[in-house]
Scaffold this active site. Structure first.
Site, PDB file in Angstrom:
ATOM      1  N   GLY A   1     -12.894  -7.880  10.155  1.00 19.10           N
ATOM      2  CA  GLY A   1     -12.809  -7.045   9.245  1.00 19.10           C
ATOM      3  C   GLY A   1     -13.710  -7.363   8.117  1.00 19.10           C
ATOM      4  O   GLY A   1     -13.600  -6.606   6.792  1.00 19.10           O
TER       5      GLY A   1
ATOM      6  N   ARG B   1       4.832  -2.258  16.760  1.00 22.60           N
ATOM      7  CA  ARG B   1       6.287  -2.943  16.902  1.00 22.60           C
ATOM      8  C   ARG B   1       7.345  -2.018  16.775  1.00 22.60           C
ATOM      9  O   ARG B   1       8.111  -1.976  17.512  1.00 22.60           O
ATOM     10  CB  ARG B   1       6.258  -4.077  15.988  1.00 22.60           C
ATOM     11  CG  ARG B   1       7.555  -4.972  16.126  1.00 22.60           C
ATOM     12  CD  ARG B   1       7.407  -5.850  14.976  1.00 22.60           C
ATOM     13  NE  ARG B   1       7.425  -5.925  13.553  1.00 22.60           N
ATOM     14  CZ  ARG B   1       7.511  -6.696  12.728  1.00 22.60           C
ATOM     15  NH1 ARG B   1       7.608  -7.879  12.853  1.00 22.60           N
ATOM     16  NH2 ARG B   1       7.299  -6.010  11.314  1.00 22.60           N
TER      17      ARG B   1
ATOM     18  N   LYS C   1       0.963  -1.185   0.016  1.00 24.20           N
ATOM     19  CA  LYS C   1      -0.035  -0.048   0.196  1.00 24.20           C
ATOM     20  C   LYS C   1       0.819   1.103  -0.063  1.00 24.20           C
ATOM     21  O   LYS C   1       0.400   2.356  -0.638  1.00 24.20           O
ATOM     22  CB  LYS C   1      -0.942  -0.050   1.034  1.00 24.20           C
ATOM     23  CG  LYS C   1      -2.112  -1.086   1.002  1.00 24.20           C
ATOM     24  CD  LYS C   1      -3.063  -0.946   2.330  1.00 24.20           C
ATOM     25  CE  LYS C   1      -4.221  -1.873   1.849  1.00 24.20           C
ATOM     26  NZ  LYS C   1      -5.161  -2.292   3.065  1.00 24.20           N
TER      27      LYS C   1
HETATM   28  P1  NAP Z   1       1.138  -3.114   6.316  1.00 27.41           P
HETATM   29  O1  NAP Z   1       1.171  -1.435   5.620  1.00 27.41           O
HETATM   30  O2  NAP Z   1       2.052  -4.043   5.725  1.00 27.41           O
HETATM   31  O3  NAP Z   1       1.601  -3.162   7.910  1.00 27.41           O
HETATM   32  C1  NAP Z   1       1.673  -4.038   8.631  1.00 27.41           C
HETATM   33  C2  NAP Z   1       1.377  -3.716  10.356  1.00 27.41           C
HETATM   34  O4  NAP Z   1       1.676  -4.846  10.885  1.00 27.41           O
HETATM   35  C3  NAP Z   1       2.735  -2.681  10.618  1.00 27.41           C
HETATM   36  O5  NAP Z   1       2.112  -2.062  11.831  1.00 27.41           O
HETATM   37  C4  NAP Z   1       3.534  -3.936  11.279  1.00 27.41           C
HETATM   38  O6  NAP Z   1       4.321  -3.349  12.134  1.00 27.41           O
HETATM   39  C5  NAP Z   1       2.644  -4.927  11.789  1.00 27.41           C
HETATM   40  N1  NAP Z   1       3.135  -6.024  11.944  1.00 27.41           N
HETATM   41  C6  NAP Z   1       3.566  -7.052  10.884  1.00 27.41           C
HETATM   42  N2  NAP Z   1       4.168  -8.189  11.509  1.00 27.41           N
HETATM   43  C7  NAP Z   1       4.310  -7.981  12.954  1.00 27.41           C
HETATM   44  C8  NAP Z   1       4.705  -8.662  13.825  1.00 27.41           C
HETATM   45  N3  NAP Z   1       4.963 -10.009  13.733  1.00 27.41           N
HETATM   46  N4  NAP Z   1       4.528  -8.387  15.080  1.00 27.41           N
HETATM   47  C9  NAP Z   1       3.833  -7.031  15.262  1.00 27.41           C
HETATM   48  N5  NAP Z   1       3.369  -6.209  14.231  1.00 27.41           N
HETATM   49  C10 NAP Z   1       3.730  -6.812  13.033  1.00 27.41           C
HETATM   50  O7  NAP Z   1      -0.076  -3.791   6.085  1.00 27.41           O
HETATM   51  P2  NAP Z   1      -1.663  -3.182   6.079  1.00 27.41           P
HETATM   52  O8  NAP Z   1      -1.827  -2.778   4.561  1.00 27.41           O
HETATM   53  O9  NAP Z   1      -1.631  -2.134   7.001  1.00 27.41           O
HETATM   54  O10 NAP Z   1      -2.479  -4.291   6.447  1.00 27.41           O
HETATM   55  C11 NAP Z   1      -2.541  -4.883   7.709  1.00 27.41           C
HETATM   56  C12 NAP Z   1      -3.885  -5.637   8.046  1.00 27.41           C
HETATM   57  O11 NAP Z   1      -4.899  -4.987   7.754  1.00 27.41           O
HETATM   58  C13 NAP Z   1      -3.829  -6.914   7.144  1.00 27.41           C
HETATM   59  O12 NAP Z   1      -3.965  -8.160   7.709  1.00 27.41           O
HETATM   60  C14 NAP Z   1      -4.914  -6.523   5.950  1.00 27.41           C
HETATM   61  O13 NAP Z   1      -5.466  -7.900   5.758  1.00 27.41           O
HETATM   62  C15 NAP Z   1      -5.996  -5.925   7.043  1.00 27.41           C
HETATM   63  N6  NAP Z   1      -6.761  -4.922   6.308  1.00 27.41           N
HETATM   64  C16 NAP Z   1      -8.198  -5.196   6.466  1.00 27.41           C
HETATM   65  C17 NAP Z   1      -8.804  -4.598   5.629  1.00 27.41           C
HETATM   66  C18 NAP Z   1     -10.389  -4.708   5.535  1.00 27.41           C
HETATM   67  O14 NAP Z   1     -11.001  -4.218   4.702  1.00 27.41           O
HETATM   68  N7  NAP Z   1     -10.782  -5.282   6.351  1.00 27.41           N
HETATM   69  C19 NAP Z   1      -8.489  -3.280   4.772  1.00 27.41           C
HETATM   70  C20 NAP Z   1      -7.051  -2.890   4.994  1.00 27.41           C
HETATM   71  C21 NAP Z   1      -6.470  -3.841   5.550  1.00 27.41           C
HETATM   72  P3  NAP Z   1       5.899  -2.508  11.828  1.00 27.41           P
HETATM   73  O15 NAP Z   1       5.518  -1.323  11.571  1.00 27.41           O
HETATM   74  O16 NAP Z   1       6.539  -2.834  12.950  1.00 27.41           O
HETATM   75  O17 NAP Z   1       6.202  -3.632  10.622  1.00 27.41           O
END
Ligand code: NAP
Length: 513
Positions: free
Chosen positions: A471, A383, A297
């Site tokens: 979600g 994190r 994203k």
């Molecule tokens: P992203 O930009 O890659 O961000 C990932 C987030 O997860 C960051 O805050 C990251 O922390 C954290 N993270 C990853 N691995 C971790 C771990 N092992 N321990 C602790 N924190 C960890 O991803 P995103 O686009 O924000 O999406 C995140 C989630 O939201 C996904 O599961 C996605 O499917 C869901 N989502 C759902 C919807 C919906 O419509 N329901 C819409 C959007 C997203 P760091 O900064 O430390 O790396």
């Protein structure tokens, strides 16, 4: 359009027929994988085409090509000859195709096949990736003008897929089968027509004997969800890019709407290891709209020619489509999130609400901006400290990391807890990012993840007596906004209510072998 070919990999002829009869309505061709049959059953293959009642490919795949045949070449050729023997003048009673690898030469067998109308599929399998010059390989495989050329390569990267697509496009051979095996190549199987293939192989994944190549789709999904039979050169392509992209409701959601609205369009999962290469390939395929998910994203931002104001502010984009040949970016998570949260909380805004946002990635930035717009006060825990700090400073929120000190702060921000990290999502470790926090039972808890429907985090919250929501509602709401961006139209109410009854369907999983 490309045909759907069911790979039959059971141990007996009878069981293969049973499976074929169950899925017959979805396919036009079957492949009898003789190498998967029990030894004694291999003696009875000659009558299979007659029993099957549809065109059948005779294949004895060697172990070095990903099959199960471990005997010598003499034995294999004898078995192929047995399949082609006693050819009937009624060609429907013969094997319609025989798969012969490009590195073996058995003129008598090939002559027999040609004489009795069995078409040769000249195949090349490579489990190592694109370590060869593909255009040269295809050219070298052309022995006679009327053979079908099959190239199946286990891709290790999106760049591999791109190279194969370009080679296939440049290849003048009319009848060919091009397959990018493995997870990163799954869309080559749905878009077989666009890759210039005359057929695509599928597996009956619900049957225990399914043993097709890596990345093969379920036969029914390919026919009903992706409507393979309807995909032509004119079909509009939409899709979702991400990694690992093991689960997404979007293919089910959009393809169901396209079906109900009788649109000549297909929605395809594009798992990828490279944002640049996937944008190249989707451009080649003339893709009309893409959803962007984890982890791209932010990475997508530098590829956009233009974007909405919201994308500029929150620096996260989940929706792109071409405008004058260049990508335009939007963010529909924002509206999907706030509509969903307000409905969950049964309120019109978040004034006087103290909220913890777990995570500081792309989704968290959309959440934080909406929490701020709706009047909420928030704590951001992540994190990685600097990301939490940067995001919090944008809205004058508090921040912390996911350690004991950070967790202690939650007690002052626990009207609502919103989990936005990818921890617990399908394809990731089944962990709980807030394991150090003890729920009081009074918090309203939302997890943005919807696959699995209940993450360990959400399960613990529900067990403690909290009101919880995953979600799913948000993803459906944001997808409605995406549909409008792509097509300029609203989803008719009648269609949407029918889609909503699908629930958190099994089809959220991208079912592949
Ligand atoms: P992203 O930009 O890659 O961000 C990932 C987030 O997860 C960051 O805050 C990251 O922390 C954290 N993270 C990853 N691995 C971790 C771990 N092992 N321990 C602790 N924190 C960890 O991803 P995103 O686009 O924000 O999406 C995140 C989630 O939201 C996904 O599961 C996605 O499917 C869901 N989502 C759902 C919807 C919906 O419509 N329901 C819409 C959007 C997203 P760091 O900064 O430390 O790396």
């Amino acid at each position: 359009m490309a045909k759907n070919c069911l790979c039959l990999t059971a141990k007996t002829i009878d069981r293969n027929l049973e499976i074929l009869n169950k899925y017959r309505k979805f396919v036009e061709i079957a492949e009898l994988r003789v190498d998967c049959l029990n030894q004694d059953e291999r003696l009875n293959i000659r009558r299979f085409p007659e029993l099957a009642g549809l065109p059948v490919i005779l294949t004895i795949r060697r172990d070095i090509d990903g099959g199960r045949f471990t005997g010598g070449e003499g034995e294999r050729v004898k078995m192929l000859a047995r399949g082609l023997a006693f050819a009937s003048a009624d060609t429907r009673l013969n094997f319609a195709y025989v798969d012969i690898e490009e590195d073996i030469e058995v003129p008598s067998l090939e002559e027999a096949a040609r004489t009795f109308g069995t078409k040769i599929i000249r195949s090349y399998h490579n489990l190592e990736g694109t370590v060869i010059d593909i255009p040269a390989k295809i050219k070298s495989m052309q022995r006679t003008g009327n053979e079908i050329i099959k190239v199946a390569i286990a891709v290790k990267s999106t760049n591999d897929v791109l190279q194969i697509y370009k080679a296939a496009k440049a290849c003048p051979v009319k009848e060919k089968i091009i397959i990018c095996m493995g997870h990163l190549g799954i869309y080559s199987r749905i878009l077989a027509e666009k890759f210039g293939s005359i057929l695509t192989y599928s597996s009956a994944l619900s049957e225990k004997e399914a043993a097709g190549a890596a990345g093969q789709f379920d036969v029914q999904d390919l026919a009903e969800l992706y409507r393979i039979k309807k995909i032509t050169k004119k079909t509009k392509i939409y899709g979702i890019i991400g990694h690992p992209l093991k689960a997404s409701i979007s293919p089910l959601f959009f393809n169901s709407i396209f079906t109900q609205e009788k649109m000549d369009a297909v929605y395809v999962p594009f798992p990828t290891d490279s944002i640049d290469n996937i944008l190249d390939i989707t451009k080649e395929l003339d893709v009309q709209g893409l959803a962007v998910t984890v982890p791209y994203k932010e990475a997508i931002l530098s590829k956009l020619a233009k974007c909405s104001e919201t994308v500029q502010v929150i620096r996260a984009c989940n929706t792109v489509y071409p405008v004058d040949g260049k990508w335009y970016g939007e963010n529909t998570d924002i509206m999907g999130f706030s509509d969903s949260l307000l409905a969950f909380m049964e309120c019109k805004n978040l004034k006087r609400k103290k909220i913890t946002i777990v995570g500081a990635g792309g989704a968290a930035r959309a959440v934080a901006s909406e929490v701020h717009r709706l009047g909420g006060k928030a704590l951001i825990l992540n994190r990685t400290a600097y990301k939490a700090r940067n995001l919090a400073s944008q809205y004058n929120f508090r921040w912390g990391v996911l350690d004991e000190k950070g967790i202690e702060l939650i007690s002052k921000f626990n009207d609502v807890i919103i989990q936005t990290t990818s921890v617990g999502m399908e394809g990731y470790e089944a962990a709980d990012p807030l394991e150090l926090y003890t729920f009081t039972g009074k918090e309203a808890v939302m997890d943005l993840i919807y696959m699995p429907p209940q993450t360990p985090f959400l399960k613990r919250a529900a067990f403690a007596g909290c009101k919880t929501m995953n979600g799913y509602d948000m993803v459906i709401r944001q997808a409605c906004f995406q549909y409008k961006s792509y097509t300029g139209k609203e989803i008719p109410h009648k269609v949407l209510s029918r889609i909503n009854t699908l629930g958190e369907s099994k089809w959220s999983m991208i079912r592949i072998g």
